[in-house]
Motif scaffolding. Structure first.
Motif, PDB file in Angstrom:
ATOM      1  N   TRP A  74       0.818  -1.210   0.000  1.00  0.00           N
ATOM      2  CA  TRP A  74       0.000   0.000   0.000  1.00  0.00           C
ATOM      3  C   TRP A  74       0.856   1.265   0.000  1.00  0.00           C
ATOM      4  N   GLU A 145      -7.912   1.624   2.090  1.00  0.00           N
ATOM      5  CA  GLU A 145      -8.244   2.999   1.728  1.00  0.00           C
ATOM      6  C   GLU A 145      -7.792   3.989   2.786  1.00  0.00           C
ATOM      7  N   ASP A 149      -4.881   6.792   2.327  1.00  0.00           N
ATOM      8  CA  ASP A 149      -5.232   8.192   2.581  1.00  0.00           C
ATOM      9  C   ASP A 149      -4.313   8.790   3.650  1.00  0.00           C
TER      10      ASP A 149
END
Length: 163
Positions: A74, A145, A149
């Motif tokens: 990620w 997510e 973020d």
């Protein structure tokens, strides 16, 4: 009777050590703000190259859990999606280092005297390095997510301050 004395002595030593670690300056890292921690290494490290850049470093051991693997993937996705230009220009690097590999010992100890699975940022501005542990990244280890973020905002703040 002798075993009980050893047990209580060990317990007292652990309690004293725990109390010692609670006081500022005695911990492995000291809080600098609500979102990050600075390692016990000097936070400002003069370096030879006079470049401005951000380095994100993920330390891991020989045996990696899914969270560590996800955080690596990620973080790479975050950098590729939001900071590809900076990466191409050499302003952002992402290092993944096994702290148990003897070849990485010197660089790993640059980030932590007592390495364990962790993620760090290093900003280099005008030849001075500032290293911080990104502890809050672990709050998002199960949510792609939110992790992306968080890292986008965290790295974005470093890149803005690095200019």
């Amino acid at each position: 009777n002798k075993d009980i004395k050893i047990y209580y002595f060990s317990l007292v030593v652990l309690i004293i050590f725990g109390i010692y670690m609670l006081f500022p300056g005695n911990t492995v890292s000291e809080s600098t703000n609500e979102t990050s921690m600075i390692s016990t290494l000097p936070s400002k490290i003069p370096i030879k190259e006079n470049v401005n850049k951000v380095i994100i470093v993920l330390l891991h051991g020989n045996h990696r859990c899914s969270y560590c693997l996800d955080m690596e993937k990620w973080t790479e996705e975050t950098i590729e999606k939001y900071f590809s230009k900076e990466k191409e220009e050499g302003k952002i690097e992402f290092l993944v280092l096994n702290y148990e590999d003897p070849q990485n010992e010197e660089i790993v100890h640059r980030y932590s005297e007592h390495p364990f699975v962790s993620i760090y940022s290093e900003t280099i501005v005008n030849g001075v390095s500032n290293i911080e542990e990104i502890e809050d990244a672990w709050f998002y280890q199960t949510n792609k997510e939110k992790f992306i973020d968080f890292m986008k905002n965290y790295i974005g703040g470093l890149v803005e301050n690095d200019q």
